[in-house]
Structures are given as C-alpha cells and as structure tokens.
Design a protein around this motif. Structure first.
Motif, PDB file in Angstrom:
ATOM      1  N   ASP A  49       0.828  -1.205   0.000  1.00 38.58           N
ATOM      2  CA  ASP A  49       0.000   0.000   0.000  1.00 38.58           C
ATOM      3  C   ASP A  49       0.863   1.257   0.000  1.00 38.58           C
ATOM      4  O   ASP A  49       0.551   2.228  -0.703  1.00 38.58           O
ATOM      5  N   ILE A  50       1.937   1.240   0.762  1.00 37.11           N
ATOM      6  CA  ILE A  50       2.849   2.391   0.815  1.00 37.11           C
ATOM      7  C   ILE A  50       3.474   2.604  -0.555  1.00 37.11           C
ATOM      8  O   ILE A  50       3.556   3.735  -1.047  1.00 37.11           O
ATOM      9  N   ARG A  51       3.895   1.524  -1.190  1.00 39.53           N
ATOM     10  CA  ARG A  51       4.506   1.636  -2.513  1.00 39.53           C
ATOM     11  C   ARG A  51       3.503   2.170  -3.538  1.00 39.53           C
ATOM     12  O   ARG A  51       3.830   3.004  -4.372  1.00 39.53           O
ATOM     13  N   GLU A  52       2.248   1.690  -3.468  1.00 37.22           N
ATOM     14  CA  GLU A  52       1.217   2.154  -4.400  1.00 37.22           C
ATOM     15  C   GLU A  52       0.918   3.640  -4.224  1.00 37.22           C
ATOM     16  O   GLU A  52       0.559   4.316  -5.185  1.00 37.22           O
ATOM     17  N   CYS A  53       1.065   4.136  -2.995  1.00 40.93           N
ATOM     18  CA  CYS A  53       0.829   5.555  -2.735  1.00 40.93           C
ATOM     19  C   CYS A  53       1.994   6.415  -3.223  1.00 40.93           C
ATOM     20  O   CYS A  53       1.877   7.640  -3.271  1.00 40.93           O
ATOM     21  N   GLY A  54       3.098   5.776  -3.539  1.00 42.17           N
ATOM     22  CA  GLY A  54       4.257   6.515  -4.034  1.00 42.17           C
ATOM     23  C   GLY A  54       5.183   7.011  -2.940  1.00 42.17           C
ATOM     24  O   GLY A  54       6.053   7.848  -3.201  1.00 42.17           O
ATOM     25  N   LEU A  55       5.007   6.515  -1.731  1.00 42.71           N
ATOM     26  CA  LEU A  55       5.865   6.932  -0.629  1.00 42.71           C
ATOM     27  C   LEU A  55       7.121   6.063  -0.574  1.00 42.71           C
ATOM     28  O   LEU A  55       7.105   4.902  -0.978  1.00 42.71           O
ATOM     29  N   THR A  56       8.185   6.628  -0.045  1.00 40.09           N
ATOM     30  CA  THR A  56       9.383   5.850   0.218  1.00 40.09           C
ATOM     31  C   THR A  56       9.296   5.305   1.641  1.00 40.09           C
ATOM     32  O   THR A  56       8.445   5.716   2.431  1.00 40.09           O
ATOM     33  N   ILE A  57      10.187   4.395   1.958  1.00 42.22           N
ATOM     34  CA  ILE A  57      10.213   3.823   3.307  1.00 42.22           C
ATOM     35  C   ILE A  57      10.502   4.917   4.333  1.00 42.22           C
ATOM     36  O   ILE A  57       9.887   4.962   5.405  1.00 42.22           O
ATOM     37  N   GLU A  58      11.416   5.808   4.025  1.00 42.82           N
ATOM     38  CA  GLU A  58      11.760   6.890   4.946  1.00 42.82           C
ATOM     39  C   GLU A  58      10.561   7.795   5.192  1.00 42.82           C
ATOM     40  O   GLU A  58      10.292   8.203   6.327  1.00 42.82           O
ATOM     41  N   GLU A  59       9.821   8.115   4.123  1.00 40.22           N
ATOM     42  CA  GLU A  59       8.639   8.962   4.274  1.00 40.22           C
ATOM     43  C   GLU A  59       7.569   8.256   5.111  1.00 40.22           C
ATOM     44  O   GLU A  59       6.917   8.879   5.945  1.00 40.22           O
ATOM     45  N   ALA A  60       7.406   6.975   4.895  1.00 44.52           N
ATOM     46  CA  ALA A  60       6.430   6.214   5.667  1.00 44.52           C
ATOM     47  C   ALA A  60       6.815   6.177   7.141  1.00 44.52           C
ATOM     48  O   ALA A  60       5.950   6.288   8.012  1.00 44.52           O
ATOM     49  N   LYS A  61       8.098   6.065   7.431  1.00 41.23           N
ATOM     50  CA  LYS A  61       8.550   6.075   8.826  1.00 41.23           C
ATOM     51  C   LYS A  61       8.314   7.438   9.458  1.00 41.23           C
ATOM     52  O   LYS A  61       7.884   7.541  10.602  1.00 41.23           O
ATOM     53  N   GLU A  62       8.590   8.500   8.688  1.00 44.79           N
ATOM     54  CA  GLU A  62       8.370   9.854   9.203  1.00 44.79           C
ATOM     55  C   GLU A  62       6.888  10.096   9.495  1.00 44.79           C
ATOM     56  O   GLU A  62       6.544  10.806  10.446  1.00 44.79           O
ATOM     57  N   LEU A  63       6.021   9.532   8.680  1.00 46.37           N
ATOM     58  CA  LEU A  63       4.576   9.687   8.878  1.00 46.37           C
ATOM     59  C   LEU A  63       4.037   8.758   9.974  1.00 46.37           C
ATOM     60  O   LEU A  63       2.870   8.849  10.357  1.00 46.37           O
ATOM     61  N   GLY A  64       4.854   7.855  10.460  1.00 47.24           N
ATOM     62  CA  GLY A  64       4.453   6.942  11.512  1.00 47.24           C
ATOM     63  C   GLY A  64       3.731   5.707  11.008  1.00 47.24           C
ATOM     64  O   GLY A  64       3.100   4.989  11.781  1.00 47.24           O
ATOM     65  N   LEU A  65       3.810   5.459   9.693  1.00 41.85           N
ATOM     66  CA  LEU A  65       3.163   4.270   9.140  1.00 41.85           C
ATOM     67  C   LEU A  65       3.971   3.004   9.396  1.00 41.85           C
ATOM     68  O   LEU A  65       3.410   1.905   9.470  1.00 41.85           O
ATOM     69  N   LEU A  66       5.278   3.151   9.520  1.00 40.29           N
ATOM     70  CA  LEU A  66       6.171   2.025   9.833  1.00 40.29           C
ATOM     71  C   LEU A  66       6.876   2.311  11.140  1.00 40.29           C
ATOM     72  O   LEU A  66       7.174   3.453  11.468  1.00 40.29           O
ATOM     73  N   HIS A  67       7.190   1.259  11.847  1.00 36.08           N
ATOM     74  CA  HIS A  67       7.896   1.406  13.121  1.00 36.08           C
ATOM     75  C   HIS A  67       9.282   0.862  13.007  1.00 36.08           C
ATOM     76  O   HIS A  67       9.591   0.012  12.290  1.00 36.08           O
TER      77      HIS A  67
END
Length: 67
Positions: A49-67
């Motif tokens: 889902d994160i990849r489909e949204c076009g986010l990077t892993i770093e951006e997802a971590k900053e947004l709190g989606l990944l821990h």
C-alpha cells in the motif's frame, strides 16, 4: 518387574498422557507459527500500500506508518 506384571490400563493411561502433551505442544507451535505468518502478511500488505501511494520507506517512517 517383568512385562507380565504391567497392567494394560496403566500403559494405556500413560500413552494417553504422552499423546495429549505432544498434541498441546505441537498445537502451540502451530498457532505461534500462524500468528507470525499473519503478521508477515499484514506487513507485506502495508508495504504494498505504501509503494502504491508513491511513498518511500523513509517517508512512511516519518509519517508513523512504519515502526
């Protein structure tokens, strides 16, 4: 103690106890394995889902989606 002095019921009770212990131990391993598999599936779906949204892993971590 000879083999003839053993009673069948005593032997049957002992084997039933062993079987129950083995089944409970194996079912605990299976349920733990299934929980791990489910957690892995959820994580993979989240990463897709994160990849489909076009986010990077770093951006997802900053947004709190990944821990």
């Amino acid at each position: 103690m000879s083999i003839n002095s053993l009673e069948y019921l005593e032997m049957a009770d002992a084997t039933n106890k062993w079987d129950q212990q083995d089944e409970s131990a194996s079912s605990a391993k299976v349920s733990a394995n299934k929980r791990q598999q489910a957690a892995a599936r959820r994580r993979i779906e989240m990463l897709r889902d994160i990849r489909e949204c076009g986010l990077t892993i770093e951006e997802a971590k900053e947004l709190g989606l990944l821990h």
